[in-house]
Design a protein around this motif. Sequence first.
Motif, PDB file in Angstrom:
ATOM      1  N   VAL A  72       0.861  -1.178   0.000  1.00 19.55           N
ATOM      2  CA  VAL A  72       0.000   0.000   0.000  1.00 19.55           C
ATOM      3  C   VAL A  72       0.898   1.228   0.000  1.00 19.55           C
ATOM      4  N   ASP A  73       0.945   1.911  -1.136  1.00 23.65           N
ATOM      5  CA  ASP A  73       1.608   3.204  -1.226  1.00 23.65           C
ATOM      6  C   ASP A  73       0.622   4.176  -1.873  1.00 23.65           C
ATOM      7  N   GLY A  74       1.099   5.320  -2.298  1.00 22.33           N
ATOM      8  CA  GLY A  74       0.184   6.312  -2.838  1.00 22.33           C
ATOM      9  C   GLY A  74      -0.573   5.835  -4.056  1.00 22.33           C
ATOM     10  N   LEU A  75       0.118   5.128  -4.971  1.00 24.46           N
ATOM     11  CA  LEU A  75      -0.529   4.687  -6.207  1.00 24.46           C
ATOM     12  C   LEU A  75      -1.584   3.629  -5.932  1.00 24.46           C
ATOM     13  N   SER A  76      -1.232   2.593  -5.181  1.00 22.30           N
ATOM     14  CA  SER A  76      -2.197   1.523  -4.911  1.00 22.30           C
ATOM     15  C   SER A  76      -3.350   2.029  -4.043  1.00 22.30           C
ATOM     16  N   LEU A  77      -3.068   2.944  -3.123  1.00 22.16           N
ATOM     17  CA  LEU A  77      -4.141   3.466  -2.278  1.00 22.16           C
ATOM     18  C   LEU A  77      -5.120   4.314  -3.086  1.00 22.16           C
ATOM     19  N   LEU A  78      -4.605   5.107  -4.033  1.00 20.79           N
ATOM     20  CA  LEU A  78      -5.490   5.895  -4.896  1.00 20.79           C
ATOM     21  C   LEU A  78      -6.435   4.985  -5.665  1.00 20.79           C
ATOM     22  N   PHE A  79      -5.896   3.925  -6.246  1.00 14.99           N
ATOM     23  CA  PHE A  79      -6.745   2.997  -6.985  1.00 14.99           C
ATOM     24  C   PHE A  79      -7.715   2.278  -6.059  1.00 14.99           C
ATOM     25  N   ALA A  80      -7.253   1.871  -4.878  1.00 16.83           N
ATOM     26  CA  ALA A  80      -8.129   1.147  -3.953  1.00 16.83           C
ATOM     27  C   ALA A  80      -9.308   2.021  -3.523  1.00 16.83           C
ATOM     28  N   LEU A  81      -9.046   3.304  -3.271  1.00 15.41           N
ATOM     29  CA  LEU A  81     -10.128   4.219  -2.885  1.00 15.41           C
ATOM     30  C   LEU A  81     -11.110   4.423  -4.030  1.00 15.41           C
ATOM     31  N   LEU A  82     -10.602   4.512  -5.261  1.00 16.33           N
ATOM     32  CA  LEU A  82     -11.498   4.662  -6.409  1.00 16.33           C
ATOM     33  C   LEU A  82     -12.330   3.397  -6.618  1.00 16.33           C
ATOM     34  N   ILE A  83     -11.705   2.246  -6.475  1.00 14.89           N
ATOM     35  CA  ILE A  83     -12.417   0.980  -6.704  1.00 14.89           C
ATOM     36  C   ILE A  83     -13.529   0.795  -5.683  1.00 14.89           C
ATOM     37  N   THR A  84     -13.240   1.044  -4.427  1.00 14.04           N
ATOM     38  CA  THR A  84     -14.255   0.846  -3.389  1.00 14.04           C
ATOM     39  C   THR A  84     -15.254   1.996  -3.340  1.00 14.04           C
ATOM     40  N   GLY A  85     -14.774   3.232  -3.531  1.00 16.67           N
ATOM     41  CA  GLY A  85     -15.679   4.375  -3.481  1.00 16.67           C
ATOM     42  C   GLY A  85     -16.690   4.360  -4.604  1.00 16.67           C
ATOM     43  N   ILE A  86     -16.203   4.226  -5.840  1.00 15.56           N
ATOM     44  CA  ILE A  86     -17.127   4.153  -6.967  1.00 15.56           C
ATOM     45  C   ILE A  86     -17.904   2.846  -6.921  1.00 15.56           C
ATOM     46  N   GLY A  87     -17.272   1.787  -6.431  1.00 17.52           N
ATOM     47  CA  GLY A  87     -17.973   0.511  -6.309  1.00 17.52           C
ATOM     48  C   GLY A  87     -19.179   0.589  -5.400  1.00 17.52           C
ATOM     49  N   PHE A  88     -19.095   1.409  -4.345  1.00 21.48           N
ATOM     50  CA  PHE A  88     -20.241   1.593  -3.452  1.00 21.48           C
ATOM     51  C   PHE A  88     -21.441   2.131  -4.225  1.00 21.48           C
ATOM     52  N   PHE A  89     -21.214   3.184  -5.021  1.00 20.18           N
ATOM     53  CA  PHE A  89     -22.323   3.777  -5.774  1.00 20.18           C
ATOM     54  C   PHE A  89     -22.804   2.847  -6.890  1.00 20.18           C
ATOM     55  N   ILE A  90     -21.887   2.091  -7.497  1.00 22.22           N
ATOM     56  CA  ILE A  90     -22.283   1.196  -8.590  1.00 22.22           C
ATOM     57  C   ILE A  90     -23.175   0.081  -8.075  1.00 22.22           C
ATOM     58  N   LEU A  91     -22.878  -0.461  -6.905  1.00 21.72           N
ATOM     59  CA  LEU A  91     -23.724  -1.518  -6.343  1.00 21.72           C
ATOM     60  C   LEU A  91     -25.129  -0.992  -6.041  1.00 21.72           C
ATOM     61  N   ALA A  92     -25.194   0.178  -5.437  1.00 16.57           N
ATOM     62  CA  ALA A  92     -26.505   0.766  -5.152  1.00 16.57           C
ATOM     63  C   ALA A  92     -27.242   1.087  -6.452  1.00 16.57           C
ATOM     64  N   TYR A  93     -26.525   1.653  -7.405  1.00 14.21           N
ATOM     65  CA  TYR A  93     -27.100   2.024  -8.700  1.00 14.21           C
ATOM     66  C   TYR A  93     -27.547   0.778  -9.461  1.00 14.21           C
ATOM     67  N   GLY A  94     -26.676  -0.253  -9.502  1.00 15.55           N
ATOM     68  CA  GLY A  94     -27.004  -1.462 -10.244  1.00 15.55           C
ATOM     69  C   GLY A  94     -28.173  -2.224  -9.654  1.00 15.55           C
ATOM     70  N   GLY A  95     -28.281  -2.215  -8.316  1.00 11.63           N
ATOM     71  CA  GLY A  95     -29.392  -2.899  -7.689  1.00 11.63           C
ATOM     72  C   GLY A  95     -30.732  -2.312  -8.069  1.00 11.63           C
ATOM     73  N   ARG A  96     -30.792  -0.993  -8.221  1.00  8.71           N
ATOM     74  CA  ARG A  96     -32.041  -0.357  -8.622  1.00  8.71           C
ATOM     75  C   ARG A  96     -32.223  -0.389 -10.140  1.00  8.71           C
ATOM     76  N   TYR A  97     -31.138  -0.236 -10.887  1.00  2.00           N
ATOM     77  CA  TYR A  97     -31.212  -0.222 -12.346  1.00  2.00           C
ATOM     78  C   TYR A  97     -31.703  -1.566 -12.886  1.00  2.00           C
ATOM     79  N   LEU A  98     -31.262  -2.653 -12.265  1.00  3.84           N
ATOM     80  CA  LEU A  98     -31.608  -4.002 -12.734  1.00  3.84           C
ATOM     81  C   LEU A  98     -32.563  -4.699 -11.773  1.00  3.84           C
ATOM     82  N   GLU A  99     -33.326  -3.951 -11.005  1.00  6.40           N
ATOM     83  CA  GLU A  99     -34.133  -4.573  -9.950  1.00  6.40           C
ATOM     84  C   GLU A  99     -35.167  -5.546 -10.510  1.00  6.40           C
TER      85      GLU A  99
END
Length: 800
Positions: A72-99
């Motif tokens: 975990v350094d700056g590069l991997s942490l930046l990607f990890a935050l993007l993956i989990t942060g955007i992933g949070f909204f995508i799961l919520a969005y996908g659950g309603r989009y494909l309900e």
Amino acid sequence: MLMAVLSCFILACFAPWVHRFTGRHSGWALALLPATLFAYFASMLPMVSQGEKLQFSYNWFPGLNIHLSFLVDGLSLLFALLITGIGFFILAYGGRYLEKHRDLGRFFIFLLGFMGSMLGVVLSDNLISLFVFWELTTITSFMLIGFNHEQEESRKKAHQGLMVTVLGGLALMTGLIMLGLVGGSFELSEILAADGLTEHPLYLPMLILLLLGAFTKSAQTPFHFWLPNAMAAPTPVSAYLHSATMVKAGIYLLARLSPGLGGTEVWLLTLSFFGALTMLTGIFLASRATGVKRVLAYSTVMALGTLTMLLGLGTEKAALAAVTFLLAHALYKGALFMVAGILDHSAGVKDFQQAGGLRHSMPKTTVVAVLASLSLAGIIPLFGFVGKELLLEAVLTASSWHIGLTIATVVANILVVLVAAVMALKPWFGPAVETPKKPKDPDFALLIGPAVLASLGLLFGLMPFLADKGLLAAAAAAVYGQPIELYLALWHGINLPLMLSLTSLALGLLLFKVWDGWRQATDFMQRAEKIGPEVIYERLMLGMTQFADWQTKTLQNGYLRNYLITTLGTVIIIVGWALLRVNQLELNLSIQDIRVHEVAVILVLILAALTAVLVRSFLAAVAMLGALGFGVALLYVFFSAVDVGITQVLVETITVLLLVLVLYRLPEFRSLSSTANRLRDAVIAGMTGLLMTVLVLVITGARQLDGISDYFLENSGPLGYGRNVVNVILVDFRALDTLGELFVLALVAIGVYAMIHLRTGALPVTNSDRRAAFNLRRAQKEKAKADETAKASTNQGESS
């Protein structure tokens, strides 16, 4: 850390049950995991921003020196935050989009599996584990792109993406192995800290293989065609894969390897050239497209090319620009893709020419779309403007090619403004256009994701220091390989980058005014696409299929005799030629240790083999083959291989019984082959037997080292805790081999089970259904027979 990565796979196993229990709120329920992971990774931000590198290692295959190690350094942490942060909204969005989709639970399995795979890629410090997670992203993205597998288009595009990325993955695997051998370690942190990687003789071939893997994953020209075609996936998949995850995996790999492999002339020329070419190709195709998702996909290709070009420059400003542009792109592109889904979900709009004047019926969505589009265009005060200014500064100060790269960047920015104007204005303003559905703003679950991402683009633009907080500086330092100072500001004064930015803005808006004319003027691209890389790919796939069809008809024609002749003839030629080239053959012809009962068994074997060939009765041939098998079992017993002998007896018994049971179904014995064919077969059989005999004698006579059997005899008890040496070899010493065989058997069992039990409508599945089907078939046969009898009677009467 290990549980943070594996938790996504664990939750994926239970996702269908969670969906059944929580219903239409399943997306929110599952999104709790990426939210928790985001908080976990965010807790590391203070340490990483101070320049610390956090390392975690777990034994995986200690005997092979393979570890599940994470960095975990700056590069991997930046990607990890993007993956989990955007992933949070995508799961919520996908659950309603494909309900209302019947396979929503399956969708969550693949999406969570993909999330865990991407986390594994960006956090792995071991080359082997990195490649494993890399291939897991390929498999899960294939499942996601082909999610609507009942549609031929989805299957075709999923296979296309799979083929391109898998071929690149094979090149990457070879390159990573070479990198581990050259660097003297399979830990990335150790390899990048070593000196002399670029001076090694294997540097060039290793770099080419690694770049092939990265270029295919991140859709660099000429591999860019698979990414827009991946729009066959549902919109939540497109928003996630193309904003901050899968297509950025190749960018991450290039950024991670840049300190160790960058800085050379070949690195600079290759990445700069292909990056600039991809940037121009992507944005040019985006400026001509009218499909909402297709425009966004091509603009993603442009962004990936831009990042590759920046990583190729290798300067401090290029590293700063790369991480800033990466964050800005993730924010506005994730928002725009979700807006595209809202257009389709709420208004039925999939093409820009189908919409207009939606600002009255969809005011909230309009605000979100405009904010994200302004960031795409790089308009002040959006964060996209900050990224674009750094991009222009980086290419202007490049050590070489700065004039050409600057011109390419300005041209790309002009077309980016055109595309952003289409996104921000075409569907929302102007005269109203009747849409397939009555348009309205979506509910909270669909709108919250793009609203937050677009708002962050505005917030980070107005207060750039919030986007930094040490993270972007640490990420840029990881890319550059040395600590650097990062200062993000919205206003840098009136300078050349600002002038170029204003020029591209004015020309881009002018092009938007004549967008229809621009698309007509560039119609020549439709003719050029007929010889483009996608056509070449399709022809290669067609050629592969045609070649497979030819070789199947030629080599695999269904005749066992031809198979045996081809195989044995090849062995005779290759092995026999090799033996003839040996100067002196040492044949171990000693017969002193042969005992009488062994000679008797050998004579029985020879007699049984000759009799099986010469007899004219099936039953006699089966009896002789059984005698041959049981004789071999006796030889195993004589030489203390009792377990193998017992196995041989069982196999021979079952084989003889099966052959006897099917004899009555076989036609009578006939001589179908000519005398010449039989002579040919006899010659090949005799040469094969002679070759095998000579080969065994040569091998036993040339043995210089002690056999491995003594090792197994000595260590089966202390190491394998068993006295049965054969069993210990299979279970312990050859555990991976046995595991592979068990895996194959399990797959076969699953396939057989599926064919027998998972029948859908075409075949009966209950006893009553089977009886009804049987009675129906019997009635049909009786009716057909009666019709034939009646027809025959009629014909006979007419003849009379």
